[in-house]
Write an enzyme that holds these catalytic residues in place. Structure first.
Site, PDB file in Angstrom:
ATOM      1  N   LYS A 197       0.799  -1.232   0.000  1.00 31.42           N
ATOM      2  CA  LYS A 197       0.000   0.000   0.000  1.00 31.42           C
ATOM      3  C   LYS A 197       0.830   1.281   0.000  1.00 31.42           C
ATOM      4  CE  LYS A 197      -4.479  -1.548   1.350  1.00 31.42           C
ATOM      5  NZ  LYS A 197      -4.275  -2.959   1.769  1.00 31.42           N
ATOM      6  N   GLU A 247      -9.341   6.793   4.039  1.00 32.52           N
ATOM      7  CA  GLU A 247     -10.193   5.807   4.687  1.00 32.52           C
ATOM      8  C   GLU A 247      -9.345   4.588   4.972  1.00 32.52           C
ATOM      9  OE1 GLU A 247      -9.736   5.910   1.476  1.00 32.52           O
ATOM     10  OE2 GLU A 247      -9.347   3.774   1.105  1.00 32.52           O
ATOM     11  N   SER A 283       1.557  -9.790  -1.246  1.00 30.44           N
ATOM     12  CA  SER A 283       1.254  -8.359  -1.097  1.00 30.44           C
ATOM     13  C   SER A 283       1.593  -7.784   0.267  1.00 30.44           C
ATOM     14  CB  SER A 283      -0.213  -8.097  -1.428  1.00 30.44           C
ATOM     15  OG  SER A 283      -1.058  -8.940  -0.666  1.00 30.44           O
TER      16      SER A 283
HETATM   17  C1  LIG Z   1      -5.199  -3.962   1.560  1.00 30.68           C
HETATM   18  C2  LIG Z   1      -4.489  -5.201   1.205  1.00 30.68           C
HETATM   19  C3  LIG Z   1      -4.903  -6.015   0.123  1.00 30.68           C
HETATM   20  C4  LIG Z   1      -6.128  -5.741  -0.690  1.00 30.68           C
HETATM   21  O1  LIG Z   1      -6.119  -4.560  -1.394  1.00 30.68           O
HETATM   22  P1  LIG Z   1      -5.905  -4.499  -2.980  1.00 30.68           P
HETATM   23  O2  LIG Z   1      -6.204  -3.097  -3.301  1.00 30.68           O
HETATM   24  O3  LIG Z   1      -6.841  -5.467  -3.597  1.00 30.68           O
HETATM   25  O4  LIG Z   1      -4.488  -4.875  -3.223  1.00 30.68           O
HETATM   26  C5  LIG Z   1      -4.141  -7.124  -0.191  1.00 30.68           C
HETATM   27  N1  LIG Z   1      -3.058  -7.455   0.512  1.00 30.68           N
HETATM   28  C6  LIG Z   1      -2.640  -6.717   1.566  1.00 30.68           C
HETATM   29  C7  LIG Z   1      -1.426  -7.151   2.317  1.00 30.68           C
HETATM   30  C8  LIG Z   1      -3.337  -5.572   1.949  1.00 30.68           C
HETATM   31  O5  LIG Z   1      -2.914  -4.844   2.996  1.00 30.68           O
END
Ligand SMILES: *Cc1c(COP(=O)(O)O)cnc(C)c1O
Length: 399
Positions: free
Chosen positions: A94, A116, A383
């Protein structure tokens, strides 16, 4: 970092029949101003230099592309590479977006930032970059989420952000977005809204995507170095869709690279027990954009459920709706149980604890890797890291 010149979205912010600008009249001009400013900075080498320096020295890019050798052996199919966004500052992808948008806000002369947050990861990323740039920061968060994610609330406050509790409705992410929009309508002359996923009104889905494209651009370069060819399959989890589109987008023009997005299947595809918009969702408008969403027959937004707060949202980013309809990207889901099993398996076989969101992508890999041959290559987006989820997962996994 190379910015894209792509066909989508079009000048009105549409990805095919999805996307657009469904906002109150007062926000139309500021959003158009944002889109125009963004077009300018995209072409400005000084902006890119500043962003690249921050990405490397503050955010921690490039992230490694790691060959998961033991997991590959255990699954007995394709060679699996993990794109290690979990190693970034603040623990997830993020911050790629937050750092880009705060530079944009500075260019626009804004002095105050709002955001948000659901699980708190985007709130933390935003509070982080606000501290770094000395900007006032207000984060809207549902009361229920604040209780569930107390550690992230404490992190945001420690970095000087004001966290405002939202008590309306379900008191979770959707209501927090509504409050942030309300604030923005009244404060847009001096405030920038750092939206946290590839969602909302144009130009946000495009801006957020572009700041995350660095994931796919790096992965492409890295796999060519390591394997001398492009991957056969990309896998990523899809909440709003920002980490997935960041990985996928630089490969969209490569017809031999297949792509798989994994949504949150919760307890299974039963109304109000999942967040898989492509399973039983319908076309509608929510919070600025036209896309697939989970609603009942009267158009009321349905409750959603997922073990991972970051995937627990009723709408999907409009570009994913477009990619699904065009058939370029396949979408499937993983249930809570499958994600938790993947969470545990990755920890055991590789010594990597994924975020529960990312564990959904890993569950997708567990299903698909054994169906591919050992000379095929998967890149899965890790992610975020799972430190935040250990307590919750332990409750499920250990009884
Ligand atoms: C917020 C988050 C997501 C989901 O958000 P996307 O906008 O779909 O990427 C996925 N993985 C992690 C680690 C997150 O913090």
């Amino acid at each position: 970092m190379a910015f894209p010149s792509t066909q989508f979205p079009d000048a009105t912010g549409h990805f095919g029949r999805f996307g657009g600008m469904f906002v109150p009249e007062t926000l139309m001009a500021p959003l158009q101003e944002l889109a125009a400013a963004y077009e300018q900075v995209k072409a400005d080498p000084a902006f890119r230099r500043e962003l690249d320096a921050l990405l490397s020295d503050y955010v921690g890019r490039p992230t490694p592309l790691y060959f998961a050798e033991r997991w590959t052996k255990a699954l007995g199919g394709a060679r699996i590479y993990l794109k290690r966004e979990d190693l970034l500052h603040t623990g997830a992808h993020k911050i790629n977006n937050a750092i880009g948008q705060i530079l944009l806000a500075k260019r626009l002369g804004k002095t105050r930032i709002i955001a948000e947050t659901g699980a708190g990861q985007h709130g933390v990323a935003t509070a982080t970059v606000c501290a770094r740039f000395g900007m006032e920061c207000v984060v809207y968060m549902g009361q229920v989420d604040m209780e569930r994610q107390a550690l992230n609330v404490a992190r945001m406050r420690l970095m000087g952000a004001e966290v405002r509790a939202v008590t309306a409705g379900q008191a979770t992410l959707k209501e927090a977005v509504n409050e942030a929009m309300r604030d923005w309508v009244a404060s847009v002359d001096h405030t920038h809204y750092i939206l946290g996923s590839a969602l909302g009104s144009h130009p946000f889905p495009m801006i957020v995507r572009d700041f995350h494209r660095v994931i796919g651009l790096e992965a492409r370069r890295q796999i060519l170095e390591k394997e001398g060819r492009l991957p056969d399959l990309l896998v990523a989890c899809v909440g709003g869709g920002s980490n997935a589109i960041g990985l996928f987008h630089p490969f969209l023009g490569d017809p031999d690279v297949r792509m798989l997005g994994i949504e949150a299947g919760g307890d299974g595809i039963i109304p109000e027990r999942h967040a898989a918009r492509f399973q039983g969702g319908k076309l509608g408008v929510l919070q600025g954009t036209k896309t697939w969403l989970l609603a009942n027959d009267d158009g009321q937004i349905q409750l959603t459920h997922s073990v991972s707060a970051g995937l627990d949202y009723a709408a999907v980013g409009p570009e994913h709706a477009f990619l699904q309809e065009s058939g370029r990207v396949q979408y499937n889901f993983a249930t809570d149980a499958e994600a938790l099993a993947a969470f545990k398996q990755l920890a055991h076989t590789e010594g990597i604890i994924p975020a529960l969101e990312s564990a959904h992508a890993m569950a997708g890999v567990i299903k698909v890797a054994p169906t591919l041959s050992s000379d095929q290559i998967i890149i899965a987006n890790l992610s975020g890291r799972g430190d935040k989820d250990v307590e919750q997962a332990a409750k499920y996994l250990l009884g």
